[in-house]
Scaffold this motif. Sequence first.
Motif, mmCIF file in Angstrom:
data_model
loop_
_atom_site.group_PDB
_atom_site.id
_atom_site.type_symbol
_atom_site.label_atom_id
_atom_site.label_comp_id
_atom_site.label_asym_id
_atom_site.label_seq_id
_atom_site.Cartn_x
_atom_site.Cartn_y
_atom_site.Cartn_z
ATOM 1 N N PHE A 224 15.340 28.700 -34.899
ATOM 2 C CA PHE A 224 15.379 29.574 -36.072
ATOM 3 C C PHE A 224 16.780 30.042 -36.466
ATOM 4 O O PHE A 224 16.952 30.579 -37.562
ATOM 5 N N GLN A 225 17.776 29.887 -35.595
ATOM 6 C CA GLN A 225 19.114 30.424 -35.885
ATOM 7 C C GLN A 225 20.202 29.416 -35.541
ATOM 8 O O GLN A 225 21.179 29.741 -34.868
ATOM 9 N N ARG A 226 20.065 28.199 -35.989
ATOM 10 C CA ARG A 226 21.028 27.161 -35.634
ATOM 11 C C ARG A 226 22.453 27.478 -36.099
ATOM 12 O O ARG A 226 23.399 27.243 -35.347
ATOM 13 N N PRO A 227 22.665 27.985 -37.319
ATOM 14 C CA PRO A 227 24.047 28.323 -37.698
ATOM 15 C C PRO A 227 24.656 29.401 -36.800
ATOM 16 O O PRO A 227 25.839 29.320 -36.438
ATOM 17 N N ALA A 228 23.864 30.410 -36.438
ATOM 18 C CA ALA A 228 24.366 31.462 -35.556
ATOM 19 C C ALA A 228 24.649 30.926 -34.160
ATOM 20 O O ALA A 228 25.585 31.378 -33.484
ATOM 21 N N LEU A 229 23.851 29.968 -33.699
ATOM 22 C CA LEU A 229 24.063 29.377 -32.384
ATOM 23 C C LEU A 229 25.312 28.499 -32.369
ATOM 24 O O LEU A 229 26.041 28.443 -31.378
ATOM 25 N N PRO A 232 29.558 30.459 -32.125
ATOM 26 C CA PRO A 232 30.406 30.682 -30.932
ATOM 27 C C PRO A 232 30.805 29.389 -30.245
ATOM 28 O O PRO A 232 31.833 29.346 -29.552
ATOM 29 N N LEU A 233 30.039 28.326 -30.421
ATOM 30 C CA LEU A 233 30.389 27.052 -29.794
ATOM 31 C C LEU A 233 31.642 26.443 -30.416
ATOM 32 O O LEU A 233 32.302 25.610 -29.793
ATOM 33 N N ARG A 234 31.968 26.866 -31.649
ATOM 34 C CA ARG A 234 33.172 26.374 -32.312
ATOM 35 C C ARG A 234 34.389 27.249 -32.043
ATOM 36 O O ARG A 234 35.482 26.959 -32.520
ATOM 37 N N ASP A 235 34.183 28.350 -31.298
ATOM 38 C CA ASP A 235 35.265 29.293 -31.014
ATOM 39 C C ASP A 235 35.449 29.386 -29.498
ATOM 40 O O ASP A 235 34.725 30.123 -28.822
ATOM 41 N N PRO A 236 36.414 28.641 -28.924
ATOM 42 C CA PRO A 236 36.567 28.617 -27.457
ATOM 43 C C PRO A 236 36.832 29.991 -26.851
ATOM 44 O O PRO A 236 36.336 30.303 -25.763
ATOM 45 N N GLY A 240 34.424 31.664 -24.214
ATOM 46 C CA GLY A 240 34.924 32.011 -22.891
ATOM 47 C C GLY A 240 34.624 33.450 -22.513
ATOM 48 O O GLY A 240 34.287 33.744 -21.358
ATOM 49 N N ALA A 241 34.732 34.371 -23.487
ATOM 50 C CA ALA A 241 34.417 35.773 -23.213
ATOM 51 C C ALA A 241 32.937 35.950 -22.891
ATOM 52 O O ALA A 241 32.557 36.712 -21.993
ATOM 53 N N ILE A 242 32.089 35.231 -23.633
ATOM 54 C CA ILE A 242 30.651 35.305 -23.357
ATOM 55 C C ILE A 242 30.351 34.736 -21.977
ATOM 56 O O ILE A 242 29.532 35.287 -21.223
#
Length: 312
Positions: A224-229, A232-236, A240-242
């Motif tokens: 249901f939230q593919r853009p939101a998922l 963060p995968l595009r921001d290393p 990394g913080a997560i």
Amino acid sequence: MGELAALLAALTWSATSVALTSLSTRTSPVVLSGLRLGFGALAMPLILWASGESSTIADAPLSTVAQVVASGALGYGLGDTLYILALNRLGMQRTFPVSMALYIGLTVIFGVLLLDEPFSWGLPAGALLIGAGISLIVIPAAAPDRVPPPAVAAPDPAPVLVRSAPVSAPPGPAGYALLGGVGITWAAATLWLAAASGDLGAIAAGTIRTPAGAVALLGFALAFQRPALAAPLRDPRRLGAIALAGLVGTTIGSLLYVYAVVTAGAARTAILSSTSPLLALPLSVAFLGERLTRRILAGTLLCVAGIVLVVL
């Protein structure tokens, strides 16, 4: 030791929550929770091997393993998702105290009735004091004449799912059902874990339960939230913080929580772990520059008194 583990789990969650304050404004809560659980689950097999509890999983009946998995999916997956939906629809001021009060009350009552946990008048009295203290801390003083500022769009393209509803907006039947679902789901997951863990060790149970919650949350986000998922995968740096929060906060916190449920019981664990907002206060003052008010001081005193009643 179980009561101490519950308080340490609450402290760990508080520290992680303060550290992730900036991340939560740019990341969907479902995605943030799912990724944290996923990264936290990566370290658990190593901890399980070092603890020597690996054999307890192999020796545990399939029904026990399945129930521990189901309790994780129920509490982390469905419960947290309902909570986020309630925040979105009803706002923080209604959602937090009502859902937490239901969670504590139902867990205490059914922990005594169904699990034969010891009863003392300190449990309900302490629960009332902690609930009152947290309400003072979380709910700000009423300001009916204040007009809220207009919402400003976040610079990040990821959607912001949690938007505080106006305080005056009535929940309605659907809102009350949503709040009830949060408390019932959290309490059911905690009681289920306490009843089903059997001879399964605390670390073994946590090693099973945390990945189950991650799969449930990330599966929901993927559906249901593919853009939101993807954001963060595009921001290393954000990823990394997560990951750090998951490995440090989620892994340690969830293991302490499971240990507390297994050793101290569901009722005491639910009450003591609910002090997480209280324990976050000194961290927020020290690291976020938030102001300490009279309401916060009064709530702190009530919560400390409640903790004493529960532990004694």
